[in-house]
Write an enzyme that holds these catalytic residues in place. Structure first.
Site, PDB file in Angstrom:
ATOM      1  N   TYR A   1      52.167  67.425  94.023  1.00  0.00           N
ATOM      2  CA  TYR A   1      51.217  66.749  93.821  1.00  0.00           C
ATOM      3  C   TYR A   1      50.820  65.800  94.913  1.00  0.00           C
ATOM      4  O   TYR A   1      50.756  64.525  94.832  1.00  0.00           O
ATOM      5  CB  TYR A   1      50.695  65.897  92.438  1.00  0.00           C
ATOM      6  CG  TYR A   1      50.432  67.185  91.472  1.00  0.00           C
ATOM      7  CD1 TYR A   1      49.141  67.648  91.311  1.00  0.00           C
ATOM      8  CD2 TYR A   1      51.387  67.621  90.417  1.00  0.00           C
ATOM      9  CE1 TYR A   1      48.791  68.658  90.416  1.00  0.00           C
ATOM     10  CE2 TYR A   1      51.140  68.473  89.759  1.00  0.00           C
ATOM     11  CZ  TYR A   1      49.748  69.102  89.647  1.00  0.00           C
ATOM     12  OH  TYR A   1      49.511  69.883  88.610  1.00  0.00           O
TER      13      TYR A   1
ATOM     14  N   ASP B   1      54.829  73.644  83.235  1.00  0.00           N
ATOM     15  CA  ASP B   1      56.215  73.304  83.531  1.00  0.00           C
ATOM     16  C   ASP B   1      56.321  71.970  82.719  1.00  0.00           C
ATOM     17  O   ASP B   1      55.592  71.731  81.783  1.00  0.00           O
ATOM     18  CB  ASP B   1      56.406  72.862  84.911  1.00  0.00           C
ATOM     19  CG  ASP B   1      55.566  71.991  85.669  1.00  0.00           C
ATOM     20  OD1 ASP B   1      54.654  71.493  84.800  1.00  0.00           O
ATOM     21  OD2 ASP B   1      55.341  71.999  86.659  1.00  0.00           O
TER      22      ASP B   1
END
Ligand code: NAG
Length: 510
Positions: free
Chosen positions: A247, A99
């Site tokens: 994350y 991405d």
């Protein structure tokens, strides 16, 4: 311009050119001698080719203004206004995976692992050493920008939810470049301490070839670590909406504090970091059972790194870390009764469905590094009374790398562009869409999804990218929509760089 200042400028120019040349120079031969290099053996793999490609991959992940020597030529400039939303310069750095978001936490971990790869095995890399240093510098130049304002760390550029709702080339992206930061009101000890680890480890990479840059890195690492430790808290709470589930830090920030302190101690030799480790090691989980090493959990990385200080640098007060490192190593020996690791029927370490290969590359690197420390101190691993030799450890790590490169039931290399058979439909926006040269017109946010869901192979080969890999039964469908198995990531490649340098050297290919 007065003559003296012209002269000064010339001297300055030639001085910095010298430094640059030194940074680009090959290492002095023979400084790092492998004990098994006397009789180069024949290898089933071209580790040198794989090494070159594993480093080249990072050029395909670059964000920002690309330099004239950019080798991955289907990529163009992107993210040139990054940081503008917060009136700061955050141009540069890496996209983490398939991405277009710049996530600071995995970018910092990637940098630490690339640096560790060079610290352990850079002396064997020959002409690839300068490429590896360039890959590190692309990240540290960015991390220096992200930490330029004391008390603030910019930890992300881009809105992951909005970015993921598009399938766009980085050169075309038009989703919000949201800037996220941590500070004393919104702490983030995991991302701050990992950033400190990245800067500290990179300072060791540049210590001889660019001392000025190295000093800048280590000074910044010290202040960033002090901030991480003083303002304790997880960014996964304060920035939850933006960083989770992408994350999100599941393992807590204690592992990063231990790991960060270990790197600061290694980079500075300052006894204050050693006493920090001695006082806080147990609280920070030095002996924790978990044996998964990746962008989230660094406990076992810290154990191996601190065992080096004991085994190689003879820091006696860290003697417990030999036992901590042994217990981790024993837990991953395939087939042993004291082992708790799962392997696929074809022999691949299997930790998780999502991006499993990151654990294969990170664990193999730790095994090879530990084998090196054990060899230099003439020791073995003690697994419940059974001795495991460095030679055995090297064979285990080699088996994992060989599997990755094609010795597996699918007869598939999981490194793109290596070997005759490799994944053709990786989950990567830039790789899967036509490049700017082939298709200069903008490809809008959602029009890319027809390509994403198609069966056609990616037009741009992201050479060197290692992807998530096979499932627990060694199967790999090569489906672009399957991000768990088909997405590359910078932190999959970073530790592999070191292992490939070691293998290329030990098989006489470098
Ligand atoms: C992993 O994949 C298997 C199917 O191969 C599935 O049954 C399992 O639930 C998955 N595990 C997780 C944690 O997603």
């Amino acid at each position: 311009m007065a003559l003296s200042s012209t002269l000064g400028l010339l001297l300055l120019l030639s001085y910095s050119t010298t430094l640059l040349l030194l940074c680009n120079a090959n290492p002095i031969p023979g400084r790092h001698r492998s004990p098994i290099n006397r009789h180069p053996r024949s290898a089933s793999h071209n580790y040198r080719d794989a090494l070159t490609k594993s480093i080249l991959f990072f050029e395909g992940q670059r964000s920002g203004k690309l330099p004239p020597n950019q080798r991955v030529s289907w990529r163009r400039d992107s993210g040139l206004s990054d940081g503008a939303a917060a009136h700061v310069d955050l141009v540069g750095g890496y996209y983490d995976a398939g991405d277009n978001v710049k996530f600071g936490f995995p970018m910092a971990f990637t940098t630490t692992m690339l640096s560790w790869s060079v610290i352990e095995f850079g002396g064997l890399m020959k002409g690839e050493l300068q490429n590896a240093r360039q890959a590190i510098r692309w990240a540290t130049d960015y991390l220096l920008k992200a930490t330029a304002h004391p008390g603030t760390i910019y930890v992300q550029v881009g809105d992951a939810t909005k970015d993921h709702a598009c399938w766009e080339r980085p050169e075309d992206m038009d989703t919000p470049r949201t800037v996220l930061k941590i500070d004393q009101n919104t702490p983030g000890s995991e991302v701050a301490a990992e950033t400190a680890a990245a800067l500290a480890s990179a300072s060791l990479v540049f210590r001889r070839c660019d001392p000025t840059y190295s000093k800048l890195l280590v000074r910044r690492a010290m202040s960033v670590f002090a901030f991480a430790d003083k303002h304790r808290g997880p960014y996964s709470i304060g920035l939850k909406k933006f960083v989770c589930p992408y994350y999100c830090d599941y393992s807590g920030f204690q592992d990063e504090l231990l790991w960060g302190a270990a790197w600061l101690y290694k980079a500075t030799k300052n006894p204050l970091y050693l006493s920090y480790i001695q006082v806080n090691g147990q609280i920070l989980g030095a002996a924790e059972f978990d044996n998964t090493f990746g962008w989230d959990n660094k406990h076992v990385g810290a154990r191996i790194l601190l065992s080096k200080a004991f085994l190689v640098q003879k820091v006696k007060s860290l003697h417990d870390y030999k036992g901590h490192a042994d217990s981790f190593i024993c837990s991953i020996i395939p087939g042993a009764s004291y082992s708790s690791a799962q392997y696929t029927p074809g022999g691949l370490l299997f930790k998780m469905n999502d991006s499993n290969m990151q654990y294969v590359t990170s664990t193999s690197f730790l095994i090879l590094s530990y084998a090196k420390y054990l060899t230099s101190s003439r020791q073995v691993v003690n697994c419940g009374g059974t001795a495991i030799t460095p030679k055995r450890l090297r064979a285990i790590a080699k088996r994992q790398v060989d599997y990755l490169l094609g010795d597996n039931p699918m007869k598939m290399s999981y490194m793109v562009g290596y070997g005759p058979r490799y994944p053709r439909r990786i989950h990567h926006r830039g790789s899967s869409l036509p490049c700017i040269a082939a298709h200069p017109a903008k490809i809008q946010c959602s029009s890319g999804f027809s390509v994403m869901s198609s069966q056609s192979p990616n037009p741009n080969i992201l050479v060197g990218a290692v992807i998530g890999g096979p499932d627990k039964n060694d199967k790999f469908p090569d489906q672009r929509s399957d991000y768990e198995q088909s997405e590359p990531a910078t932190y999959i490649n970073a530790p592999l760089v070191g292992s490939l340098a070691y293998l290329a050297h030990s098989f006489g290919q470098l």
